[in-house]
Scaffold this active site. Sequence first.
Site, mmCIF file in Angstrom:
data_model
loop_
_atom_site.group_PDB
_atom_site.id
_atom_site.type_symbol
_atom_site.label_atom_id
_atom_site.label_comp_id
_atom_site.label_asym_id
_atom_site.label_seq_id
_atom_site.Cartn_x
_atom_site.Cartn_y
_atom_site.Cartn_z
ATOM 1 N N ALA A 69 0.735 -1.147 -0.041
ATOM 2 C CA ALA A 69 -0.125 0.029 0.005
ATOM 3 C C ALA A 69 0.922 1.280 -0.146
ATOM 4 O O ALA A 69 0.587 2.174 -0.776
ATOM 5 C CB ALA A 69 -0.832 -0.001 1.091
ATOM 6 N N TYR B 39 3.901 1.431 -0.884
ATOM 7 C CA TYR B 39 4.755 1.547 -2.166
ATOM 8 C C TYR B 39 3.689 2.277 -3.372
ATOM 9 O O TYR B 39 4.065 2.943 -4.181
ATOM 10 C CB TYR B 39 5.024 -0.041 -2.738
ATOM 11 C CG TYR B 39 5.859 0.172 -4.089
ATOM 12 C CD1 TYR B 39 5.163 -0.273 -5.296
ATOM 13 C CD2 TYR B 39 7.180 0.019 -3.976
ATOM 14 C CE1 TYR B 39 5.774 -0.012 -6.458
ATOM 15 C CE2 TYR B 39 7.966 0.141 -5.298
ATOM 16 C CZ TYR B 39 7.206 -0.040 -6.629
ATOM 17 O OH TYR B 39 7.875 -0.176 -7.611
ATOM 18 N N ASP B 40 2.453 1.616 -3.440
ATOM 19 C CA ASP B 40 1.499 2.341 -4.443
ATOM 20 C C ASP B 40 1.263 3.686 -4.301
ATOM 21 O O ASP B 40 1.168 4.447 -5.238
ATOM 22 C CB ASP B 40 0.238 1.421 -4.460
ATOM 23 C CG ASP B 40 0.338 -0.104 -4.993
ATOM 24 O OD1 ASP B 40 -0.155 -0.962 -4.634
ATOM 25 O OD2 ASP B 40 1.371 -0.053 -5.666
ATOM 26 N N LEU C 107 46.374 6.678 -16.730
ATOM 27 C CA LEU C 107 47.306 7.278 -15.921
ATOM 28 C C LEU C 107 48.514 6.918 -16.366
ATOM 29 O O LEU C 107 48.787 5.846 -16.797
ATOM 30 C CB LEU C 107 47.529 6.953 -14.309
ATOM 31 C CG LEU C 107 46.263 7.524 -13.302
ATOM 32 C CD1 LEU C 107 46.261 6.672 -12.281
ATOM 33 C CD2 LEU C 107 46.225 9.086 -13.113
ATOM 34 N N LYS D 47 46.510 1.949 -5.667
ATOM 35 C CA LYS D 47 45.925 1.625 -6.948
ATOM 36 C C LYS D 47 45.148 0.409 -7.139
ATOM 37 O O LYS D 47 45.790 -0.623 -7.188
ATOM 38 C CB LYS D 47 46.927 1.837 -8.071
ATOM 39 C CG LYS D 47 46.357 1.741 -9.652
ATOM 40 C CD LYS D 47 47.585 2.042 -10.627
ATOM 41 C CE LYS D 47 46.890 2.401 -12.103
ATOM 42 N NZ LYS D 47 46.125 0.966 -12.453
ATOM 43 N N GLU E 274 36.673 2.244 -8.398
ATOM 44 C CA GLU E 274 37.254 0.801 -8.883
ATOM 45 C C GLU E 274 36.189 -0.301 -7.924
ATOM 46 O O GLU E 274 36.207 -0.190 -6.935
ATOM 47 C CB GLU E 274 38.725 0.894 -8.412
ATOM 48 C CG GLU E 274 39.361 -0.384 -9.316
ATOM 49 C CD GLU E 274 39.864 0.255 -10.838
ATOM 50 O OE1 GLU E 274 39.461 1.230 -10.979
ATOM 51 O OE2 GLU E 274 40.542 -0.592 -11.140
ATOM 52 N N CYS F 197 49.437 -43.831 -16.050
ATOM 53 C CA CYS F 197 49.153 -42.876 -14.617
ATOM 54 C C CYS F 197 49.938 -43.251 -13.633
ATOM 55 O O CYS F 197 49.995 -44.528 -13.118
ATOM 56 C CB CYS F 197 47.514 -43.359 -14.474
ATOM 57 S SG CYS F 197 46.746 -42.852 -12.704
ATOM 58 N N CYS G 274 44.517 -40.258 -17.707
ATOM 59 C CA CYS G 274 44.531 -41.736 -17.338
ATOM 60 C C CYS G 274 43.208 -42.295 -18.146
ATOM 61 O O CYS G 274 42.332 -41.863 -17.945
ATOM 62 C CB CYS G 274 44.525 -41.836 -15.784
ATOM 63 S SG CYS G 274 43.897 -43.298 -15.215
HETATM 64 S S1 IVH Z 1 42.888 8.094 -10.667
HETATM 65 C C1 IVH Z 1 42.688 10.918 -14.458
HETATM 66 N N1 IVH Z 1 42.934 6.887 -8.394
HETATM 67 O O1 IVH Z 1 43.586 3.081 -12.625
HETATM 68 C C2 IVH Z 1 42.760 9.354 -14.005
HETATM 69 N N2 IVH Z 1 42.805 5.636 -10.675
HETATM 70 O O2 IVH Z 1 45.343 4.096 -14.939
HETATM 71 C C3 IVH Z 1 42.171 9.093 -12.646
HETATM 72 N N3 IVH Z 1 42.607 3.181 -10.555
HETATM 73 O O3 IVH Z 1 41.575 4.004 -14.853
HETATM 74 C C4 IVH Z 1 42.451 7.810 -12.088
HETATM 75 N N4 IVH Z 1 42.690 2.900 -8.213
HETATM 76 O O4 IVH Z 1 40.791 2.433 -12.969
HETATM 77 C C5 IVH Z 1 42.857 6.602 -9.840
HETATM 78 N N5 IVH Z 1 43.140 5.216 -6.459
HETATM 79 C C6 IVH Z 1 42.840 5.308 -7.857
HETATM 80 C C7 IVH Z 1 42.941 4.371 -8.563
HETATM 81 C C8 IVH Z 1 42.764 4.461 -9.819
HETATM 82 C C9 IVH Z 1 42.703 2.237 -9.447
HETATM 83 C C10 IVH Z 1 42.800 2.702 -11.816
HETATM 84 C C11 IVH Z 1 41.406 3.239 -12.751
HETATM 85 C C12 IVH Z 1 42.076 3.940 -13.638
HETATM 86 C C13 IVH Z 1 43.431 3.434 -13.835
HETATM 87 C C14 IVH Z 1 44.272 4.597 -14.259
#
Ligand code: IVH
Length: 678
Positions: A34, A36-37, A83, A115, A171, A405, A423
């Site tokens: 109810a 939700y609706d 990057l 990263k 990510e 084997c 085997c």
């Molecule tokens: S900054 C403008 N921060 O690394 C680029 N990238 O080669 C912004 N990645 O495509 C990226 N951890 O998939 C950033 N702490 C982090 C990251 C990160 C993983 C990956 C992301 C990006 C790739 C860059």
Amino acid sequence: MNDSTATHMMQLYAQLLEADRAYYHDNAPIMDDASYDALRRALEALEQEHPHYVHPDRLLDKVGIAPASGFGKITHGVPMLSLANAFSAEDVADFVDRVQRGLMNASVSFMVEPKIDGLSFSALYEYGRLVHVATRGDGTQGEDITANFRTLKQCVSQLTQAIPRIELRGEVYMSHDDFAALNAGQEARNQKIFANPRNAAAGSLRQLDATITATRPLSYFIYGCGAHEGLPCSNQAEFFAWCAEQGLPVNPQAQQVHNVAMIEEHYQRLMHERSHLGYDIDGMVIKVNEFALQERLGAIARSPRWAIAYKFPAEQARTRLEDIIIQVGRTGALTPVAVLRPVTVGGVVVSRATLHNRDEIERKDLRIGDHVLVERAGDVIPYVSCALLDEREASAQPYIFPDHCPVCGSPAVQEADEAVTRCTGGLVCDAQRVERIKHAVKRGCFDIEGLGGKNSELLCERGLVRTLSDIFTLQERNRDSLTPLRKLEGWGIKSETKLFEAIESARSISLSRFIYALGIRHIGENTAELLATHYHTMDNFMHAMQNFSTATSEDLRNIHGIGDAVVGALQQFFAHPAQKEEVECLRTLVQVQDTIAPMIAQDSIFAGKTLVFTGSLSLCSRDEAKRRALSLGAKVASSVSRKTDYVIAGSDAGSKLTQAQTLGLTILSEQEWMEQTR
Ligand code: IVH
């Protein structure tokens, strides 16, 4: 229309989405029908008044969460760049130097962050509400993974602060624990094993069926943003604090630093802690902290001038290849395994590594006694990358792959189109026996609790179980034994009783599980299901297998989804008299249930139609109902749309039933469904 109406509409939509998500994906409704609706009607009324303000997503998604639609394309508001890499402290010093020169020697601070080795995504929020999520794609345009992303536990559908617009970048990854658990489950279900967490995350996120993503343990970190409007932050440090306030996950290892020495110190620390983080990282990202300075620096080609990835060296260690041993799997595959002098690679002690197959050893020219390099790249599974040929000693011996084997002595053969050597001993081979028992007792097969890998091995080792049927005669033999199970170390009356109870309750089994439990090559859960639906009864199945003729092969090939590999595997399996006998014996000890649905697919009114089951069924289980539908040639969908032909509503059916009524679909009660399919 004023802004507050727009915000109100956004909020209503966000609440409805949240409710849909809870209902469809989490199976845990957060509001009654109810309420939700009422929300839905309120939003619809406003949409009628302000048609120009109906969000485009809303048009697509009148009925629950739209499924991932073969991945539509989404253009990023601001491109997702990549990057440039630094591999040494010198490279980093050069980067810092370039930044400072580019900013006329203004004082600059940096944010250093792990990263994450996963997949990047961009999530667009408007007025705090999640609008869509896209993969990176080519940097300009990515794939629409909104439905999948919404199934993530950490998904935030509504930010606390409803700023007009922000593309959050992050990510998606899978933690080491989740990866191990997922693979264990995959193995138990005889499904694809993922090579590393990154592949598992990618495979899970890019599923056309979001309900599969929902079952996968994915996590994410936000690391930045693309286009934004109203973001109350002027640097990366403030941005992370803001994200945390919004309930978004940010990496706790990120830190603000002020010079090259601090960058290097953080890098060394991360490298040291890398193996304890619980997820894969492949370097450290260094970013200019202030957004205004980032903007001044800009980008060249596809990477910004204000950030760099300081990569970790591949984790490598030298050790000695002391031996190569062979493991024999359930289907007889001979897998060579390197026995290594134990060595630490990235914080993990490695003493074994798979060498995959005969060709791999030859290709790498690995000899027993060689000094070798062991690597752990992004993967958690270590591997032998190469032999150090300069250091090879005269005593190093080329490995001769066995042609028999090592467990049972039967000939081992490599088929022309296969990398694997097998085997040929079948049930004669003890190694294959144990593996088959382990397979047969797991979930999806006989599902005998208390008979996991270790206990299966124990029973086999003690000669108590040699074949599958031995499991079902064990209790009787145990009763008369001088060394009953309860007297073994680590056992007692309780564990013995529990095991026999589990064996008893496994005596009744569906035909599809029975076929899957036999552990025949190429016959996974789905193929077993196809065979069970086709043959319907154990008698039919065995009759066809006992008298395997060209007609049988043809009949099998006519089943959609069954090809030559399966036909060959069945023929080979039942050509072995011992195996045939074993199946015959087993069926006298257990009750194999006929496949429920009669074979009337063509004349059923449901053939070719799309059905949705909703509510709780009382006359049969959801699984049985689905199986029945499939065998009648119907398709079963999980959500209602205009393409749905029939909705079968059990008791307590909720919004799916309401949607079906709104769309004017044919609705059947469970009783009617059972009658029509009898
Ligand atoms: S900054 C403008 N921060 O690394 C680029 N990238 O080669 C912004 N990645 O495509 C990226 N951890 O998939 C950033 N702490 C982090 C990251 C990160 C993983 C990956 C992301 C990006 C790739 C860059």
